[in-house]
Design a protein around this motif. Structure first.
Motif, PDB file in Angstrom:
ATOM      1  N   HIS A 200      28.770   6.558  -3.859  1.00 25.79           N
ATOM      2  CA  HIS A 200      29.161   7.835  -4.490  1.00 25.79           C
ATOM      3  C   HIS A 200      29.990   7.619  -5.760  1.00 25.79           C
ATOM      4  CE1 HIS A 200      28.664  10.339  -0.505  1.00 25.79           C
ATOM      5  NE2 HIS A 200      27.862   9.295  -0.520  1.00 25.79           N
ATOM      6  N   LEU A 201      29.870   6.470  -6.383  1.00 25.60           N
ATOM      7  CA  LEU A 201      30.640   6.155  -7.594  1.00 25.60           C
ATOM      8  C   LEU A 201      29.675   5.815  -8.733  1.00 25.60           C
ATOM      9  CD1 LEU A 201      33.255   3.711  -5.983  1.00 25.60           C
ATOM     10  CD2 LEU A 201      33.581   6.149  -6.462  1.00 25.60           C
ATOM     11  N   PRO A 202      29.709   6.576  -9.849  1.00 29.22           N
ATOM     12  CA  PRO A 202      28.825   6.219 -10.963  1.00 29.22           C
ATOM     13  C   PRO A 202      29.292   4.932 -11.637  1.00 29.22           C
ATOM     14  CG  PRO A 202      30.196   8.109 -11.568  1.00 29.22           C
ATOM     15  CD  PRO A 202      30.515   7.769 -10.138  1.00 29.22           C
ATOM     16  N   VAL A 203      28.373   3.986 -11.760  1.00 30.55           N
ATOM     17  CA  VAL A 203      28.745   2.674 -12.297  1.00 30.55           C
ATOM     18  C   VAL A 203      27.506   1.992 -12.856  1.00 30.55           C
ATOM     19  CG1 VAL A 203      28.416   1.514 -10.070  1.00 30.55           C
ATOM     20  CG2 VAL A 203      29.986   0.507 -11.709  1.00 30.55           C
ATOM     21  N   ILE A 204      27.731   1.073 -13.781  1.00 27.80           N
ATOM     22  CA  ILE A 204      26.612   0.310 -14.323  1.00 27.80           C
ATOM     23  C   ILE A 204      27.020  -1.163 -14.404  1.00 27.80           C
ATOM     24  CG2 ILE A 204      27.275   0.994 -16.693  1.00 27.80           C
ATOM     25  CD1 ILE A 204      24.174   1.107 -17.203  1.00 27.80           C
TER      26      ILE A 204
END
Ligand SMILES: [Fe+2]
Length: 246
Positions: A152-156
């Protein structure tokens, strides 16, 4: 391929409605969902009805909550609130939606040059938080672009030709240009239950030709969602956390 990428909808129909409103005039030919259509929230049928009929070619995989809500597993590994919601969901699904959940593909799914998974490509339930986790994922598969959810964490994360991995949390709305000489592991964040202390619904649009990923955050009616959760008799924590994004 130009794909709308969503994950972890968690039976939050208001959040999904806000996402669909935001992309109404946007071009996309595919819809990717990385799992956890249901669980936690009180609107599983609305979310599944929308996702079953959305325009675009569907690339959907199941998540751990979908597995339990579909009755494929009893939720032994879940905390009490998650288990309560999964069992409540199982008991409130329409017949077509139960069928849909039961038949969702177990990731990973490899299609159109991308790899999709819920937790990680080798484990639906694994959490990829840090660069050393990302390095393990890159080591186990050679896909140039991997999408995942579950945290549930936006990351790249990116990996260069020498194997070096870098990760960056995504804050707010940004367009990330992808370097074709790097590999990527990307999480669009959660539509229905963001956990990065930002309560806005999170999602992305991926453009394989332009080599770009655009991240979005949209406001939705949190109070209405909370009222639905309380009205269904689900644990209060599942409603409370939506206001703060945890
Ligand atoms: Fe989830």
């Amino acid at each position: 391929m130009r794909a709308l990428v969503v994950s972890d909808l968690h039976s939050n129909a208001e959040a999904l409605r806000a996402v669909m409103n935001r992309v109404r005039r946007k071009k996309f030919d595919h819809v990717i969902c990385l799992g956890d259509f249901v669980g936690y929230g009180a609107q599983p049928n609305q979310v599944l009805d929308t996702m079953r009929t959305v325009r675009g070619a569907k690339m959907y995989i199941r998540g751990n909550h979908d597995r339990v809500a579909a009755g494929l597993e009893d939720g032994t590994g879940f905390n009490a609130a998650a288990r309560h919601a999964a069992i409540w969901t199982r008991d409130h699904l329409s017949a077509p939606n139960r069928n849909f959940l039961r038949n969702l593909v177990h990731g990973p799914m490899r299609k159109n040059g991308v790899l999709l998974c819920h937790g990680s490509p080798h484990d639906e339930d694994e959490y990829v938080f840090h660069e050393h986790h990302a390095a393990q994922v890159f080591a186990l598969d050679d896909a140039p672009v991997i999408f995942y959810g579950h945290t549930h964490l936006p990351v790249i994360f990116s990996q260069d030709a020498r194997g070096r991995v870098k990760g960056a949390s995504v804050r707010g709305e940004v367009i990330v240009k992808l370097d074709p000489s790097l590999r990527y592991l990307i999480n669009p964040g959660s539509v229905g239950q963001p956990r990065d202390r930002n309560p806005l619904a999170s999602f992305a649009i991926y453009d394989s030709k332009k080599h770009s990923v655009q991240f979005f955050r949209v406001e939705y009616d949190v109070e209405k969602t909370q009222a639905a959760i309380m009205g269904a008799g689900l644990p209060r924590i599942l409603a409370d956390r939506l206001a703060v994004g945890t």
